[in-house]
Enzyme design. Structure first.
Site, PDB file in Angstrom:
ATOM      1  N   GLY A   1      -4.043 -22.374 -36.534  1.00  0.00           N
ATOM      2  CA  GLY A   1      -4.644 -21.854 -35.315  1.00  0.00           C
ATOM      3  C   GLY A   1      -4.166 -22.531 -34.041  1.00  0.00           C
ATOM      4  CG  HIS A   2      -3.425 -26.409 -31.726  1.00  0.00           C
ATOM      5  ND1 HIS A   2      -2.362 -27.131 -31.257  1.00  0.00           N
ATOM      6  CD2 HIS A   2      -4.382 -26.519 -30.786  1.00  0.00           C
ATOM      7  CE1 HIS A   2      -2.666 -27.684 -30.099  1.00  0.00           C
ATOM      8  NE2 HIS A   2      -3.890 -27.323 -29.795  1.00  0.00           N
ATOM      9  CG  PHE A   3      -1.386 -22.804 -29.654  1.00  0.00           C
ATOM     10  CD1 PHE A   3      -2.700 -22.512 -29.306  1.00  0.00           C
ATOM     11  CD2 PHE A   3      -0.804 -23.946 -29.148  1.00  0.00           C
ATOM     12  CE1 PHE A   3      -3.401 -23.336 -28.441  1.00  0.00           C
ATOM     13  CE2 PHE A   3      -1.499 -24.780 -28.291  1.00  0.00           C
ATOM     14  CZ  PHE A   3      -2.801 -24.478 -27.935  1.00  0.00           C
TER      15      PHE A   3
ATOM     16  CB  ILE B   1       1.760 -27.413 -30.355  1.00  0.00           C
ATOM     17  CG1 ILE B   1       2.864 -26.523 -29.772  1.00  0.00           C
ATOM     18  CG2 ILE B   1       1.717 -28.760 -29.632  1.00  0.00           C
ATOM     19  CD1 ILE B   1       2.599 -26.085 -28.350  1.00  0.00           C
TER      20      ILE B   1
END
Length: 163
Positions: free
Chosen positions: A60-62, A67
């Site tokens: 989820g990041h990203f 990252i």
């Protein structure tokens, strides 16, 4: 063994994953130090984190541009300092727990992405054997570039003596 003997006792200057797991309570997915390649007792440590796409925070990041979250980089630095203090105290016949207390002057200067090898350099700014509050300066370095830096404080908890 007295304090003077502890200062000159044999000190292992590296830590493999097995030793790290004896010192830290963290486990996957939150164990963020793969090994420590250099330590100077009570003073400094250089840890390594191999960043892989398989780590859950990248979902989820990203999406589309993975990252490593800054908070995870800082946690990796804090874990490296905990290995330093925990191993230094253990070699002085004291088992301890190390708790993150505060962070100051944190700066993020470069993205950390899957495939990077992060060098985690920590130095003791304040703290002494038997002391309860320690302050560290940490830098996360990727390809000879500082990705993040911070000062952070940790509390050392000594086990209760048996009654």
């Amino acid at each position: 063994m007295n304090a003077k003997d502890n200062e000159t006792a044999e000190f292992e200057t590296t830590a493999d994953l097995a030793m790290i797991q004896r010192i830290l309570p963290h486990r996957y997915p939150f164990l963020l130090v793969d090994k420590v390649i250099d330590m100077v007792r009570f003073k400094s440590a250089l840890g390594i984190k191999n960043v892989t796409f398989n780590e859950p925070h990248f979902q989820g990041h990203f999406p589309g541009e993975p990252i490593m979250p800054g908070v995870m980089i800082v946690e990796a630095l804090a874990q490296t300092s905990a290995v330093l203090v925990g191993h230094s105290m253990a070699s002085a016949d004291e088992d301890v727990s190390v708790y993150f207390m505060s962070i100051d002057n944190c700066k993020f200067r470069r993205k950390v992405v899957p495939g990077d090898v992060m060098s985690l350099r920590v130095e003791t700014m304040r703290g002494k054997p038997g002391g309860k509050v320690w302050k560290f300066l940490g830098e996360a370095i990727v390809e000879d570039t500082v990705a993040a830096q911070a000062e952070f404080t940790a509390m050392i908890s000594f086990p209760q003596a048996a009654a």
